[in-house]
Design a protein around this motif. Structure first.
Motif, PDB file in Angstrom:
ATOM      1  N   LYS A   1     -10.500   6.456   3.715  1.00  0.00           N
ATOM      2  CA  LYS A   1      -9.127   6.900   3.974  1.00  0.00           C
ATOM      3  C   LYS A   1      -8.169   6.292   2.936  1.00  0.00           C
ATOM      4  O   LYS A   1      -7.364   6.986   2.343  1.00  0.00           O
ATOM      5  N   GLU A   2      -8.286   4.997   2.738  1.00  0.00           N
ATOM      6  CA  GLU A   2      -7.372   4.328   1.796  1.00  0.00           C
ATOM      7  C   GLU A   2      -7.609   4.791   0.356  1.00  0.00           C
ATOM      8  O   GLU A   2      -6.689   4.840  -0.442  1.00  0.00           O
ATOM      9  N   ASN A   3      -8.844   5.147   0.042  1.00  0.00           N
ATOM     10  CA  ASN A   3      -9.154   5.579  -1.327  1.00  0.00           C
ATOM     11  C   ASN A   3      -8.600   6.969  -1.653  1.00  0.00           C
ATOM     12  O   ASN A   3      -8.631   7.395  -2.798  1.00  0.00           O
TER      13      ASN A   3
ATOM     14  N   LEU B   1      -1.605  -4.801   0.875  1.00  0.00           N
ATOM     15  CA  LEU B   1      -1.091  -4.791   2.245  1.00  0.00           C
ATOM     16  C   LEU B   1      -1.065  -3.373   2.808  1.00  0.00           C
ATOM     17  O   LEU B   1      -0.567  -2.452   2.162  1.00  0.00           O
ATOM     18  N   HIS B   2      -1.599  -3.228   4.019  1.00  0.00           N
ATOM     19  CA  HIS B   2      -1.663  -1.920   4.668  1.00  0.00           C
ATOM     20  C   HIS B   2      -1.432  -2.052   6.171  1.00  0.00           C
ATOM     21  O   HIS B   2      -1.405  -3.158   6.707  1.00  0.00           O
ATOM     22  N   ALA B   3      -1.285  -0.911   6.837  1.00  0.00           N
ATOM     23  CA  ALA B   3      -1.248  -0.857   8.294  1.00  0.00           C
ATOM     24  C   ALA B   3      -1.926   0.444   8.675  1.00  0.00           C
ATOM     25  O   ALA B   3      -1.623   1.493   8.114  1.00  0.00           O
ATOM     26  N   ASP B   4      -2.844   0.364   9.603  1.00  0.00           N
ATOM     27  CA  ASP B   4      -3.686   1.519   9.918  1.00  0.00           C
ATOM     28  C   ASP B   4      -3.148   2.277  11.135  1.00  0.00           C
ATOM     29  O   ASP B   4      -2.171   1.858  11.754  1.00  0.00           O
TER      30      ASP B   4
ATOM     31  N   TYR C   1       6.947   4.739   8.542  1.00  0.00           N
ATOM     32  CA  TYR C   1       5.950   5.009   7.510  1.00  0.00           C
ATOM     33  C   TYR C   1       5.261   3.716   7.077  1.00  0.00           C
ATOM     34  O   TYR C   1       5.912   2.701   6.853  1.00  0.00           O
ATOM     35  N   GLU C   2       3.959   3.818   6.887  1.00  0.00           N
ATOM     36  CA  GLU C   2       3.202   2.673   6.377  1.00  0.00           C
ATOM     37  C   GLU C   2       3.774   2.205   5.046  1.00  0.00           C
ATOM     38  O   GLU C   2       3.912   1.015   4.798  1.00  0.00           O
ATOM     39  N   LYS C   3       4.155   3.139   4.165  1.00  0.00           N
ATOM     40  CA  LYS C   3       4.625   2.755   2.823  1.00  0.00           C
ATOM     41  C   LYS C   3       5.878   1.879   2.882  1.00  0.00           C
ATOM     42  O   LYS C   3       6.067   1.015   2.039  1.00  0.00           O
TER      43      LYS C   3
ATOM     44  N   GLY D   1       0.812  -1.218   0.000  1.00  0.00           N
ATOM     45  CA  GLY D   1       0.000   0.000   0.000  1.00  0.00           C
ATOM     46  C   GLY D   1       0.848   1.271   0.000  1.00  0.00           C
ATOM     47  O   GLY D   1       1.961   1.281   0.512  1.00  0.00           O
ATOM     48  N   HIS D   2       0.302   2.332  -0.625  1.00  0.00           N
ATOM     49  CA  HIS D   2       0.933   3.671  -0.629  1.00  0.00           C
ATOM     50  C   HIS D   2       2.282   3.644  -1.356  1.00  0.00           C
ATOM     51  O   HIS D   2       2.540   2.754  -2.143  1.00  0.00           O
ATOM     52  N   GLY D   3       3.136   4.637  -1.060  1.00  0.00           N
ATOM     53  CA  GLY D   3       4.440   4.709  -1.720  1.00  0.00           C
ATOM     54  C   GLY D   3       4.707   6.076  -2.314  1.00  0.00           C
ATOM     55  O   GLY D   3       3.782   6.785  -2.705  1.00  0.00           O
TER      56      GLY D   3
HETATM   57 ZN   LIG Z   1      -3.060   2.117   3.948  1.00  0.00          ZN
END
Ligand SMILES: [Zn+2]
Length: 407
Positions: free
Chosen positions: A288-290, A255-258, A201-203, A186-188
């Motif tokens: 949020k993810e969108n 894959l994500h982490a909140d 960072y989540e990314k 997820g993200h980046g």
């Molecule tokens: Zn996320």
């Protein structure tokens, strides 16, 4: 005389040409950034070691100023990027696509760029890139919104591959019987995702987990794993599931982490696509993810409504049923390795799960707002454990699928 000039010029060109690959290694460095409030405008100043081409444009709802550079090395602290001043509420930086770095500035009200220039170094002061912002009415903002301002900027070519981050899908070699699984960190890049209690960072977490899981899955010899990104770069939500489609994947896992207000809450959860959310939290999470494309300052003309509106057509029903089974198996295997929330399988309108034909699930691996979850997700052993759970879930999922195909 003329010939001598010509030779000298030729030698000069040849030298520059030969030096080019070595120069390309050293990216321009942005070593400082600050926001200053002046009576007539809000001024952004970036310190850099050499003049670089740039392009500036604005985006609405929410109002943002986007500054594109060629790929640069960014050495500005996170804390500095969060200081609100004048029109600026915060800004972020990251790779938008290979060869194209980006700063996205969130502004509190409609604003226009009134001045932009590069100042040469002077005394102890390094070279500075200056951008002045002034408030404008909403109407004036929209009147000027489409026009970009730039200097020496040549259009950055979007790489041939869909994501710009992943190489073109390799056609399966005949005889390669491995099933293809796409893991989506997820993200980046310019979209960092959430930030943990100690600043992770989540990314970065999602990419590290995806790489660890790829190793475990491929070591089994049964799967070929494609990542939607292999470095710290932004990838559009839509491109992520298209990578799955283009690689003829049979499974897509995002894959994500909140993070959450209460630091005590911990645990992972698994999500599938639905036009009706299972609960309020799942709906908020999907919203949020969108936002990823908005955060990254992507121009979504003719694209935003399509992504934000999740309508599931009939063709998607089969895929959704499969996604449902996949989620159940992920819950069953992941709970042996990591702590999950009590309601561990939920559903909502996640744009990244919109693949019409590849069974898809999204895993929130834990809360980065919780110290234990964050610490675990930074541990290579823990990440490997997640990979092992994904392997067993995939094995069970495909075993069931084969059994169904036979009967
Ligand atoms: Zn996320």
């Amino acid at each position: 005389m003329r010939i001598r000039h010509f030779v000298a010029l030729y030698l000069l060109v040849a030298t520059v040409w030969a030096a080019a690959p070595a120069m390309a290694e050293r990216l321009p460095v942005i070593s400082g950034a600050r926001v200053g409030v002046h009576p007539e405008s809000t001024r952004l100043v970036f310190e850099m070691d050499r003049a670089v081409p740039y392009k500036i444009f604005t985006l609405a709802d929410p109002f943002r100023i986007v500054i594109d550079f060629p790929e640069v090395s960014w050495r500005v602290s996170e804390a500095r990027m969060r200081t609100a001043a004048g029109l600026v509420s915060r800004f972020r930086f990251g790779l938008f696509q290979p060869g194209n770095s980006r700063v996205v500035v969130d502004v509190k009200a409609p604003a226009m760029v009134t001045k932009h220039f590069i100042l040469p170094p002077k005394g102890s002061k390094p070279r500075r890139f200056v951008v002045d912002l002034n408030p404008v009415t909403r109407d004036a903002f929209f009147a000027g919104a489409r026009s970009a301002q730039s200097k020496n900027w040549t259009k950055q070519k979007r790489p041939a591959s869909v994501s710009g981050a992943t190489p073109k899908p390799k056609p399966k070699r005949s005889g390669d019987r491995r099933r293809v699984i796409v893991l989506d960190p997820g993200h980046g890049g310019v979209d960092p995702g959430t930030v943990g209690v100690t600043g992770s960072y989540e990314k970065h977490i999602t990419l590290a987990v995806a790489k660890a899981a790829k190793k475990v899955l491929e070591a089994s010899g049964r799967y070929r794993v494609v990542l939607t990104r292999t470095r710290d770069v932004y990838v559009r939500l839509r491109d992520r599931f298209e990578i799955a489609h283009n690689n003829k994947a049979e499974m897509f896992i995002s894959l994500h982490a909140d993070s959450i207000g209460s630091r005590k809450i911990r645990g992972g959860s698994i999500y599938t696509l639905s036009d009706k959310a299972s609960d309020k939290e799942a709906e908020d999470l999907a919203n949020k993810e969108n936002k990823s494309d908005i955060i990254a300052g992507a121009d979504l003309t003719g694209y935003a409504s399509e992504v934000s509106r999740v309508l599931i057509d009939l063709a998607q029903n089969d895929t959704n049923r499969e996604s449902w089974h996949l989620a159940k198996m992920l819950v069953g295997e992941l709970k042996k390795k990591i702590k999950l929330l009590r309601t561990s399988h939920r559903y909502a309108g996640f744009a990244v799960l919109k693949s019409p034909n590849v069974p898809s699930a999204l895993i929130e691996l834990g809360y980065l707002s919780n110290r234990t979850d964050e610490k675990n997700l930074k541990s290579p052993r823990y990440r490997k454990g997640i990979g092992q759970a994904l392997l067993r879930a995939a094995d069970r999922y495909f075993a069931r699928k084969e059994l169904n195909n036979r009967s």
